[in-house]
Design a protein around this motif. Structure first.
Motif, PDB file in Angstrom:
ATOM      1  N   GLY A  25      22.834 -27.895   1.207  1.00 15.09           N
ATOM      2  CA  GLY A  25      22.524 -27.786  -0.208  1.00 15.09           C
ATOM      3  C   GLY A  25      21.565 -28.819  -0.738  1.00 15.09           C
ATOM      4  O   GLY A  25      21.502 -29.050  -1.944  1.00 15.09           O
ATOM      5  N   CYS A  26      20.808 -29.458   0.124  1.00 15.36           N
ATOM      6  CA  CYS A  26      19.844 -30.475  -0.314  1.00 15.36           C
ATOM      7  C   CYS A  26      18.511 -29.826  -0.672  1.00 15.36           C
ATOM      8  O   CYS A  26      18.218 -28.705  -0.283  1.00 15.36           O
ATOM      9  CB  CYS A  26      19.622 -31.515   0.783  1.00 15.36           C
ATOM     10  SG  CYS A  26      21.079 -32.479   1.205  1.00 15.36           S
ATOM     11  N   THR A  27      17.700 -30.568  -1.413  1.00 15.68           N
ATOM     12  CA  THR A  27      16.314 -30.186  -1.693  1.00 15.68           C
ATOM     13  C   THR A  27      15.433 -31.334  -1.236  1.00 15.68           C
ATOM     14  O   THR A  27      15.618 -32.472  -1.677  1.00 15.68           O
ATOM     15  CB  THR A  27      16.100 -29.922  -3.190  1.00 15.68           C
ATOM     16  OG1 THR A  27      16.978 -28.874  -3.613  1.00 15.68           O
ATOM     17  CG2 THR A  27      14.665 -29.508  -3.459  1.00 15.68           C
ATOM     18  N   VAL A  28      14.489 -31.023  -0.357  1.00 11.80           N
ATOM     19  CA  VAL A  28      13.644 -32.076   0.213  1.00 11.80           C
ATOM     20  C   VAL A  28      12.185 -31.665   0.065  1.00 11.80           C
ATOM     21  O   VAL A  28      11.784 -30.574   0.460  1.00 11.80           O
ATOM     22  CB  VAL A  28      13.959 -32.312   1.700  1.00 11.80           C
ATOM     23  CG1 VAL A  28      13.078 -33.438   2.254  1.00 11.80           C
ATOM     24  CG2 VAL A  28      15.429 -32.645   1.893  1.00 11.80           C
ATOM     25  N   GLY A  29      11.373 -32.563  -0.502  1.00 11.02           N
ATOM     26  CA  GLY A  29       9.949 -32.315  -0.634  1.00 11.02           C
ATOM     27  C   GLY A  29       9.586 -31.902  -2.036  1.00 11.02           C
ATOM     28  O   GLY A  29      10.418 -31.929  -2.950  1.00 11.02           O
TER      29      GLY A  29
END
Length: 459
Positions: A290-294
């Motif tokens: 559930g992460c958001t990267v970038g």
């Protein structure tokens, strides 16, 4: 475990790479080529794995580690001579031996296992891994007999017109009956232009002796690609990246633009994490669900929890908790630890620092060699002054402390729980719990003094 053995040839220098680094140590998706091959061999059912080393032997041994036994080929006299370096260990053993190459990083354990299975199932003396390609120019052709077995392998320069039309090529990867391999290797001569002992000559000797030699055609030609120069290295990296990215997406990770997302072969990412374009995740990074990267973030050897957001930032060798917000334009330097629900905002640099739960450094702050408790607020422009030009010193900030904007905390110093530091202060002494610290010159206003400076005359 069965009597199966792997020999990985990795003795070459790789002059076409034009590099001080030995060929098999060049990286593909963040891992040396030799490690890719050793790791895939390790996932197959081998009793023992041997790596034949030569040029850069000590460096290659260091990369291989304890996962295989390295054998030294003092002189590089051909592939047959290289395999012979394992004769003392294997020549008298029953079983199966697979010959692999340290510069074919795309080979998979599934293909290795299939090659072994077909060779053992058909009781063949040897099995040749082959591939069919549209333009086989430069490759040795596999010529089959009426039964579909291998009749011969003919090099491109020696092939006649009919043989040149054959599109099934020899990949150079073999599976042998172990005793027959080493018996015939001793019969191979170096009567050729290069004066070397070639492993494919064993196939010819087996056929001459009416032994059964079969071919297993792989569906993935790219698995067998060898790397001899930087162009092939880039091509291998592209294939490997596609493989990694596809595996990630199949496991529930969203890559908004896979073509511009670079993931190492050793990173792991949880499901429902979204990776935006331009992001590079390297080393043994582990990212939760559930992460958001970038976009355009770089993460190296970090452990990151669930539901964390990282935007246009650089993170190195650090631990990040759950529901953390980082960025944009933050830099998390090594040995940092950021706990759940903390925030590290835009243009904040963190080095060797622990940030407690729900603490915030929202913008334009440097935190070095510091420990922050829970619910700490770091004002804009705050600096932990940790270096005196010779030594580094620590700053400790207790739970619930409030640090005003543009404060300098000159370490070593401790800010107590619930304490306040006034904006613009330079703190050189510790502050007790719940105290207010003000360390700045008293303001003085001199009326009409600006007129005397005559600054306006030039405007």
């Amino acid at each position: 475990m069965s009597n199966r053995y792997a020999i990985i040839l990795a003795a070459g220098k790789g002059t076409r790479m034009k590099s001080k680094l030995y060929k098999v140590l060049h990286q593909v998706c963040g891992k040396p080529m030799i490690r890719h091959v050793v790791d895939e061999a390790g996932r197959a059912d081998f009793s023992k794995i041997y790596v034949i080393v030569g040029h850069g032997a000590n460096d290659v041994k260091a990369a291989v580690g304890k996962d295989a036994e390295c054998l030294l080929q003092k002189e590089q006299l051909g592939t047959g001579h290289a395999v012979l370096q394992a004769a003392d260990q294997l020549a008298d053993l029953d079983g199966t031996t697979v010959v692999l190459y340290g510069d074919t990083p795309l080979i998979t354990h599934q293909t290795i296992e299939k090659l072994i299975h077909i060779q053992e199932e058909q009781h063949a003396a040897a099995a040749v891994l082959t591939a069919t390609i549209e333009d086989p120019t430069g490759y040795g052709r596999v010529i089959r007999d009426a039964s579909g077995n291998v009749a011969k392998i003919v090099e491109d320069k020696d092939a006649n017109s009919d043989e040149k039309r054959v599109k099934e090529i020899n990949t150079g990867i073999y599976c042998f009956n172990n005793r027959k391999l080493f018996t015939l290797l001793r019969q191979v001569t170096n009567n050729n232009a290069q004066g070397e002992y070639y492993l494919p000559d064993v196939i010819g000797l087996l056929v001459q002796g009416s032994e059964k030699v079969i071919a297993y055609e792989t569906e993935s030609f790219e698995e067998t690609l060898g790397v001899n120069d930087r162009i092939q290295l880039a091509a291998a990296g592209k294939y490997m990246q596609e493989r990694i990215n596809q595996t990630m997406m199949k496991n529930g990770v969203t890559l908004v633009d896979p073509a511009s997302t670079y993931l190492s072969a050793e990173c792991t990412i949880g499901n429902d994490t979204v990776i935006y374009p331009g992001t590079i995740i390297s080393g043994q990074s582990r990212i939760g669900s559930g992460c958001t990267v970038g976009p355009h973030s770089q993460i190296k050897n970090c452990v990151i929890g669930d539901e964390t957001q990282i935007e246009q930032s650089v993170l190195e060798d650090s631990w990040i908790g759950n529901h953390v917000q980082i960025g944009p334009f933050a830099h998390i330097r090594p040995l940092s630890k950021i706990h759940d629900q903390a925030k590290v905002g835009n243009f904040v640099e963190v080095k060797n620092t622990e940030i407690g739960e729900r603490s915030k450094a929202s913008h334009l702050t440097y935190l070095g060699d510091a420990t922050l408790g829970k619910d700490v607020n770091m004002g804009c422009g705050t600096i932990t002054v940790n270096y005196d030009g010779k030594n580094k010193f620590a700053t400790k900030i207790g739970d619930g402390a409030f640090i005003g904007c543009n404060a300098n905390l000159v370490a070593p110093v401790t800010i107590g729980e619930g304490a306040f530091v006034a904006a613009g202060s330079t703190i050189t002494q510790s502050v007790n719990n719940n105290a207010l610290a003000i360390a700045r010159s008293r303001q003085t206003n001199k009326e009409n003094y600006a007129l005397k400076l005559n600054y306006r005359a030039n405007h």
